[in-house]
Design a protein around this motif. Structure first.
Motif, short mmCIF file in Angstrom:
data_model
loop_
_atom_site.label_atom_id
_atom_site.label_comp_id
_atom_site.label_asym_id
_atom_site.label_seq_id
_atom_site.Cartn_x
_atom_site.Cartn_y
_atom_site.Cartn_z
N TRP A 1 4.93 -24.22 14.66
CA TRP A 1 4.89 -23.09 15.59
C TRP A 1 6.26 -22.46 15.74
N ILE B 1 -0.54 -17.39 21.98
CA ILE B 1 0.59 -16.90 21.19
C ILE B 1 1.59 -16.15 22.08
N TRP C 1 2.15 -20.04 14.23
CA TRP C 1 2.07 -18.96 15.21
C TRP C 1 1.43 -17.72 14.57
N THR D 1 -2.25 -15.87 15.27
CA THR D 1 -2.33 -14.43 15.52
C THR D 1 -3.39 -13.79 14.63
#
Length: 199
Positions: free
Chosen positions: A30, A136, A160, A164
């Motif tokens: 992440w 996010i 991440w 998305t």
């Protein structure tokens, strides 16, 4: 009227989104740190929702957020928020799986279920998208504002971005179902029979 082809496309998007969510939970990517020294050595640290991995630590990976990080006064907020993101990711995965079950029921249920079932799966996909966008956003906020990420070399990483894309896919699939329900004509509509008396 929502058709089989529209449901099939939305199902493919839902399967892809589910796989992306699971991958983002499983991989510790992440937020990552990478820096190369003047001697050419590269130091890396990768933070996931539940693990942190580094080439500096004796065990390469350990649980995250770790206890010593969460004992400091200001970092308790970070730990609470990070654990919330982990919980929300698991919730999003469960909601995706429920959506897949909904797709299976609707696709096997015939024309009537396809006509009336789109609000359920569309709503489920929208809910997944909302949960993921909140996730996010929290990670991006922590990345921008937490002191541990102020050192140059930190960046938002693969998981991440995967989350998305997953959220965007869910939102597009939900929108596609809603648009097709209102804009496409009914499939296999009724056909008028010729009146034998007029022949």
């Amino acid at each position: 009227m929502t058709r089989v082809s529209v449901y099939s496309a939305a199902l493919v998007a839902c399967v892809a989104a589910t796989a992306m969510i699971v991958a983002s939970i499983a991989t510790p990517n992440w937020v990552s740190y990478s820096v190369t020294t003047a001697q050419g050595e590269t130091f890396e640290k990768h933070i996931g929702l539940h693990k942190s991995c580094s080439n500096l630590d004796a065990p390469a990976c350990r649980d995250f957020p770790y206890a010593e990080l969460c004992q400091a006064g200001e970092e308790r907020y970070f730990c609470s928020m990070w654990r919330t993101v982990g919980f929300m990711a698991s919730l999003a995965a469960i909601l995706c799986l429920a959506g897949l079950v909904g797709f299976a029921v609707i696709l096997r249920g015939g024309k009537y279920k396809r006509e009336t079932g789109w609000p359920f799966v569309g709503g489920m996909l929208s809910l997944v998208a909302v949960v993921e966008f909140v996730m996010i956003s929290i990670v991006a906020y922590l990345f921008e504002n937490d002191d541990q990420f102020t050192v140059p070399g930190w960046n938002l990483d693969f998981s991440w971005y995967l989350s998305t894309v997953s959220a965007a896919l869910c939102l597009l699939a939900a929108a596609g179902l809603a648009v097709s329900a209102y804009l496409l004509p009914p499939e296999e509509g009724y056909e008028f029979l010729e009146d034998p008396l007029d022949a």
